[in-house]
Motif scaffolding. Structure first.
Motif, PDB file in Angstrom:
ATOM      1  N   ALA A   8       0.828  -1.210   0.000  1.00 15.53           N
ATOM      2  CA  ALA A   8       0.000   0.000   0.000  1.00 15.53           C
ATOM      3  C   ALA A   8       0.861   1.258   0.000  1.00 15.53           C
ATOM      4  O   ALA A   8       0.477   2.274  -0.578  1.00 15.53           O
ATOM      5  CB  ALA A   8      -0.924  -0.009   1.211  1.00 15.53           C
ATOM      6  N   ASP A   9       2.023   1.203   0.634  1.00 11.93           N
ATOM      7  CA  ASP A   9       2.911   2.364   0.666  1.00 11.93           C
ATOM      8  C   ASP A   9       3.511   2.677  -0.698  1.00 11.93           C
ATOM      9  O   ASP A   9       3.881   3.812  -0.972  1.00 11.93           O
ATOM     10  CB  ASP A   9       4.049   2.143   1.670  1.00 11.93           C
ATOM     11  CG  ASP A   9       3.553   2.149   3.113  1.00 11.93           C
ATOM     12  OD1 ASP A   9       2.412   2.615   3.336  1.00 11.93           O
ATOM     13  OD2 ASP A   9       4.293   1.678   3.991  1.00 11.93           O
ATOM     14  N   LEU A  10       3.635   1.683  -1.565  1.00  7.05           N
ATOM     15  CA  LEU A  10       4.203   1.900  -2.894  1.00  7.05           C
ATOM     16  C   LEU A  10       3.230   2.611  -3.830  1.00  7.05           C
ATOM     17  O   LEU A  10       3.642   3.359  -4.703  1.00  7.05           O
ATOM     18  CB  LEU A  10       4.597   0.567  -3.531  1.00  7.05           C
ATOM     19  CG  LEU A  10       5.827  -0.115  -2.994  1.00  7.05           C
ATOM     20  CD1 LEU A  10       5.979  -1.490  -3.644  1.00  7.05           C
ATOM     21  CD2 LEU A  10       7.059   0.719  -3.240  1.00  7.05           C
ATOM     22  N   GLU A  11       1.955   2.372  -3.631  1.00  6.59           N
ATOM     23  CA  GLU A  11       0.967   2.899  -4.570  1.00  6.59           C
ATOM     24  C   GLU A  11       0.938   4.419  -4.666  1.00  6.59           C
ATOM     25  O   GLU A  11       0.964   4.969  -5.779  1.00  6.59           O
ATOM     26  CB  GLU A  11      -0.413   2.365  -4.250  1.00  6.59           C
ATOM     27  CG  GLU A  11      -1.390   2.681  -5.342  1.00  6.59           C
ATOM     28  CD  GLU A  11      -2.373   1.575  -5.548  1.00  6.59           C
ATOM     29  OE1 GLU A  11      -2.850   1.466  -6.676  1.00  6.59           O
ATOM     30  OE2 GLU A  11      -2.656   0.845  -4.600  1.00  6.59           O
ATOM     31  N   ALA A 146      -2.078   8.356 -18.403  1.00  4.98           N
ATOM     32  CA  ALA A 146      -3.009   9.285 -17.755  1.00  4.98           C
ATOM     33  C   ALA A 146      -4.332   8.589 -17.430  1.00  4.98           C
ATOM     34  O   ALA A 146      -4.878   8.767 -16.332  1.00  4.98           O
ATOM     35  CB  ALA A 146      -3.250  10.496 -18.654  1.00  4.98           C
ATOM     36  N   LEU A 147      -4.832   7.779 -18.347  1.00  2.90           N
ATOM     37  CA  LEU A 147      -6.088   7.053 -18.091  1.00  2.90           C
ATOM     38  C   LEU A 147      -5.916   6.031 -16.970  1.00  2.90           C
ATOM     39  O   LEU A 147      -6.798   5.885 -16.115  1.00  2.90           O
ATOM     40  CB  LEU A 147      -6.579   6.378 -19.369  1.00  2.90           C
ATOM     41  CG  LEU A 147      -7.118   7.320 -20.438  1.00  2.90           C
ATOM     42  CD1 LEU A 147      -7.444   6.562 -21.717  1.00  2.90           C
ATOM     43  CD2 LEU A 147      -8.341   8.062 -19.931  1.00  2.90           C
ATOM     44  N   ALA A 148      -4.795   5.319 -16.968  1.00  2.00           N
ATOM     45  CA  ALA A 148      -4.531   4.352 -15.895  1.00  2.00           C
ATOM     46  C   ALA A 148      -4.422   5.070 -14.550  1.00  2.00           C
ATOM     47  O   ALA A 148      -4.942   4.584 -13.538  1.00  2.00           O
ATOM     48  CB  ALA A 148      -3.254   3.568 -16.196  1.00  2.00           C
ATOM     49  N   LEU A 149      -3.762   6.210 -14.549  1.00  2.00           N
ATOM     50  CA  LEU A 149      -3.621   7.000 -13.331  1.00  2.00           C
ATOM     51  C   LEU A 149      -4.981   7.453 -12.802  1.00  2.00           C
ATOM     52  O   LEU A 149      -5.282   7.303 -11.617  1.00  2.00           O
ATOM     53  CB  LEU A 149      -2.730   8.213 -13.608  1.00  2.00           C
ATOM     54  CG  LEU A 149      -2.548   9.202 -12.474  1.00  2.00           C
ATOM     55  CD1 LEU A 149      -1.683   8.590 -11.394  1.00  2.00           C
ATOM     56  CD2 LEU A 149      -1.897  10.467 -13.006  1.00  2.00           C
ATOM     57  N   LEU A 150      -5.813   7.988 -13.682  1.00  2.00           N
ATOM     58  CA  LEU A 150      -7.136   8.436 -13.269  1.00  2.00           C
ATOM     59  C   LEU A 150      -7.992   7.273 -12.772  1.00  2.00           C
ATOM     60  O   LEU A 150      -8.695   7.391 -11.758  1.00  2.00           O
ATOM     61  CB  LEU A 150      -7.846   9.149 -14.426  1.00  2.00           C
ATOM     62  CG  LEU A 150      -7.301  10.515 -14.795  1.00  2.00           C
ATOM     63  CD1 LEU A 150      -7.972  11.037 -16.061  1.00  2.00           C
ATOM     64  CD2 LEU A 150      -7.485  11.492 -13.656  1.00  2.00           C
ATOM     65  N   THR A 155     -10.330   4.492  -8.095  1.00  2.00           N
ATOM     66  CA  THR A 155     -10.521   3.260  -7.333  1.00  2.00           C
ATOM     67  C   THR A 155     -10.046   3.430  -5.894  1.00  2.00           C
ATOM     68  O   THR A 155     -10.731   3.021  -4.950  1.00  2.00           O
ATOM     69  CB  THR A 155      -9.764   2.098  -8.001  1.00  2.00           C
ATOM     70  OG1 THR A 155     -10.239   1.955  -9.341  1.00  2.00           O
ATOM     71  CG2 THR A 155      -9.958   0.801  -7.260  1.00  2.00           C
ATOM     72  N   VAL A 156      -8.882   4.038  -5.715  1.00  2.00           N
ATOM     73  CA  VAL A 156      -8.347   4.263  -4.364  1.00  2.00           C
ATOM     74  C   VAL A 156      -9.285   5.180  -3.587  1.00  2.00           C
ATOM     75  O   VAL A 156      -9.577   4.921  -2.412  1.00  2.00           O
ATOM     76  CB  VAL A 156      -6.917   4.848  -4.441  1.00  2.00           C
ATOM     77  CG1 VAL A 156      -6.463   5.365  -3.087  1.00  2.00           C
ATOM     78  CG2 VAL A 156      -5.948   3.807  -4.963  1.00  2.00           C
ATOM     79  N   LEU A 157      -9.783   6.221  -4.216  1.00  2.00           N
ATOM     80  CA  LEU A 157     -10.708   7.143  -3.556  1.00  2.00           C
ATOM     81  C   LEU A 157     -11.988   6.412  -3.155  1.00  2.00           C
ATOM     82  O   LEU A 157     -12.488   6.588  -2.033  1.00  2.00           O
ATOM     83  CB  LEU A 157     -11.019   8.324  -4.475  1.00  2.00           C
ATOM     84  CG  LEU A 157     -11.923   9.410  -3.910  1.00  2.00           C
ATOM     85  CD1 LEU A 157     -11.272  10.042  -2.673  1.00  2.00           C
ATOM     86  CD2 LEU A 157     -12.196  10.465  -4.953  1.00  2.00           C
TER      87      LEU A 157
END
Length: 166
Positions: A8-11, A146-150, A155-157
């Motif tokens: 989780a710290d890497l993400e 950019a799409l993968a990042l968004l 998902t994290v949010l």
């Protein structure tokens, strides 16, 4: 094996590296970065791509899950392609030498060398078509990142909102 906390710290670090690379790359495209910093900016972007690939690999090793392995298998070639095209695009003497070496390397691959050279460089020799092809490939990779990042940030949010007690 590292704990889930290590994974989780890497993400956040991975998301930050990719976000900064995308923003700086788009700022460079919009000519918001002074030309005097162009070479350093391109080198930093190539380094960021390598760092992002290392984060994905570390996450895959830490989590051990098949999804992380697939992500790592996809991220490493994309990061390499991004780093290569970011160095090719200024079309300086260094870029031309790098492109020539790339074409020769692609052509040296048995059976698929010609197809590989056409796919990566738009042909067997370096020309304006090579530069245009590198530009298209580079910004396709930027769009995918950019799409993968968004998608991952959303998902994290969502996971954080779901974990918050009502």
């Amino acid at each position: 094996m590292p704990s889930d906390g290590a994974v989780a710290d890497l993400e956040p670090a991975l998301l930050a590296v990719v976000a900064v690379a995308v923003v700086v790359d788009l700022a460079s495209l919009a000519r918001l970065i002074p030309p005097a910093l162009g070479g350093a900016t391109r080198a930093a972007l190539a380094l960021a791509a390598a760092l992002a690939a290392l984060f994905v690999l570390a996450r895959a090793v830490a989590s051990g899950g098949p999804a992380a392995g697939v992500a790592a298998a996809a991220a490493v070639p994309l990061a390499a392609l991004y780093a290569y095209t970011v160095l090719l695009l200024p079309w300086t003497q260094f870029s031309f030498a790098l492109g020539r070496a790339g074409v020769e390397l692609a052509l040296s691959v048995p059976l698929v060398g010609g197809s590989l050279a056409r796919a990566l460089f738009g042909g067997f020799t370096l020309s304006q078509a090579t530069l245009e092809h590198a530009f298209r490939v580079h910004y396709a990779v930027v769009a995918v990142a950019a799409l993968a990042l968004l998608g991952r940030a959303a998902t994290v949010l969502r996971e954080q909102v779901d974990a918050t007690p009502a």
